[in-house]
Enzyme design. Structure first.
Site, short mmCIF file in Angstrom:
data_model
loop_
_atom_site.label_atom_id
_atom_site.label_comp_id
_atom_site.label_asym_id
_atom_site.label_seq_id
_atom_site.Cartn_x
_atom_site.Cartn_y
_atom_site.Cartn_z
N GLU A 1 26.87 14.23 -20.96
CA GLU A 1 27.37 12.90 -20.58
C GLU A 1 26.43 11.90 -21.22
O GLU A 1 25.33 11.66 -20.72
CB GLU A 1 27.36 12.76 -19.05
N CYS B 1 25.87 3.10 -18.09
CA CYS B 1 26.35 3.74 -19.32
C CYS B 1 27.74 3.25 -19.72
O CYS B 1 28.06 3.20 -20.89
CB CYS B 1 26.36 5.25 -19.16
#
Ligand code: NAD
Length: 448
Positions: free
Chosen positions: A206, A240
């Protein structure tokens, strides 16, 4: 050296497999979080100056609601699934079992240090694994609380704190993990992928990147401004999936920027509710970006508080680091476009973003944009919120990562789909056995 053998032995004993033991484990995890809610919130304030509301809304509450969702669906996710069987294999039946992987390593970053550690941990436990969790050393208060809380689940979980560049390679060299789930930067993700490849350990990565937000001329001004400002500046832009830069159509540029400035003043006027930058090193990088364009609002900064005001900065030169690096801070570059092709060319300089956001009311424009770009996930007429829907698998593509989690996709990531065909013995046709000479016509009949 860490003795992780007990985790392997516990997994091999079969104790993590039954539905009831997984359900009890999730209930205990939930209770441990509830019992330590104030401590977790205080740690998030220490590490990132998150307000209690932000700590609950973006971290603690997210984990609690994902546990509830998982408890509701776990039994059906675990059930072996009957799949269809082709004519060649009639009268066999086909079953897909979801098998836990074993001992998995979860590595977490500092920006949402609680939820980005606990969400994958929870999915891995629900899937019947045992887990080694490595929180980020850059959020030490949260890492310490996580270690304390999870000490209550010592058969299933080990928390190992320390410097990532030392601890993680040491762990991967000394123990055979069955899966590695990593959340963090592209560079570290790449080195973990290499370490895992040497041992053929599957990985979920990720990662990050530059996530654009595009505003078309027909976008609704007030909601667009509110949703971009919130999605960008929550956690001081250290998210993010935060919109990294804004591509606004020339027609809407002036009114949108006016509305965004007004919204920033309203939401963060006195610097209230703004998290701090994680450390001085990151603060210095972010402050250096402020020279790379024309500041439209914000720009104030204070080293002693690791503070940078929410900043809009107009870009003319797109070849500077602000338009190349992932910003990960409260600075939003503004770029103007006139045609979709022009905007696409800018986005494609940093392909496969983790998130993409589009503001337009026009369904045909929405369709055109969704088809034009590969990206991990995103929103139409919103930012960030797709992360909070457990029905939507969350993950990147290409540069922004591989694999997904949340809800059922998290359960699937931490299990192996074991395909089994069961063949009855009451029918045993000779055409399936040697010698095969003369049986070609049967093969051709069934295998086309
Ligand atoms: P990072 O890669 O520096 O660190 C992540 C983890 O890896 C930490 O636990 C750290 O201790 C460990 N680590 C650090 N150096 C290592 C090394 N050399 N070898 C092995 N392990 C090492 O990332 P970060 O600074 O904590 O987080 C910011 C990055 O994470 C940003 O790029 C952001 O986009 C990304 N991110 C992605 C997601 C997502 O869901 N895709 C979520 C949050 C953050």
């Amino acid at each position: 050296m860490h003795d992780l053998l007990p985790l392997r032995q516990y997994f091999d004993s079969g104790a993590t497999r039954p539905y009831e033991s997984r359900r009890r484990l999730l209930l205990r995890l939930r209770q441990l979080i509830l019992d330590h809610e104030a401590e977790i919130s205080a740690a998030l304030y220490t590490d990132l100056r998150k307000s209690p509301e932000e700590a609950y809304g973006t971290e603690i509450g997210l984990v609690l609601s994902e546990i509830s969702y998982c408890l509701k669906h776990l039994k059906s996710w675990m059930r072996p699934r009957r799949l269809s069987t082709n004519l060649l294999n009639w009268p066999s039946s086909s079953i897909l079992y979801r098998d836990p992987l074993g001992v998995v390593l979860v590595i977490a970053p500092w920006n949402y240090p609680f939820q980005l550690a606990l969400l994958p941990l929870m999915s891995a436990l629900a899937a019947g694994n045992t887990v080694v969790l490595k929180p980020s050393e850059l959020a030490p208060a949260t890492a310490a609380v996580i270690e304390k809380i999870l000490a209550g689940l010592d058969s299933e979980v080990r928390v190992i704190n320390g410097e990532g560049s030392v601890v993680v390679p040491e762990l991967i060299h000394s123990f055979h993990f069955d899966h590695i789930f990593f959340t963090g930067s592209v560079g570290v993700g790449r080195s973990i992928y290499q370490l895992a490849a040497e041992r053929l350990i599957p990985v979920t990565l990720e990662l990050g990147g530059k996530s654009p937000v595009v505003v078309e001329p027909d976008a609704d001004l007030a909601t667009t401004a509110r949703r971009i400002v919130t999605g960008k500046f929550i956690n001081a832009g250290q998210t993010c999936i935060a919109p990294d830069y804004l591509l606004v159509h020339a027609e809407l540029k002036a009114p949108l920027l006016a509305k965004m400035k007004e919204t920033i003043a309203l939401f963060y006027g006195q610097g209230q509710e703004l998290a701090k930058i994680i450390n001085e090193k990151r603060w210095e990088v972010l402050v250096s970006y402020l020279q790379q364009g024309t500041i439209l609002c914000g720009g104030e900064h204070d080293r002693s508080r690791l503070f940078i005001a929410p900043t809009l900065i107009e870009m003319t030169d797109l070849e500077v680091s602000l338009m190349k690096d992932e910003i990960f801070g409260p600075i939003l570059p503004v770029v103007t476009y006139r045609t979709m092709e022009e905007a696409l060319a800018i986005i494609r300089k940093n392909p496969n973003p983790l998130a993409f956001y589009l503001f337009t009311r026009d369904r045909s424009r929405q369709k055109a944009w969704m088809e034009a770009l590969p990206f991990g996930g995103g929103c139409i007429n919103n930012t960030d919120w797709h992360f909070t829907n457990p029905s939507l698998p969350f993950g990147g593509v290409g540069n922004s990562g591989m694999g997904a989690y949340h809800g059922k996709s998290g359960f699937d990531t931490f299990t192996h789909g074991k395909s089994v065909m069961r063949t009855p013995i009451w029918l045993d046709l000779d055409i399936k056995y040697p010698p095969f000479k003369g049986k070609m016509k049967w093969f051709k009949l069934f295998m086309r």
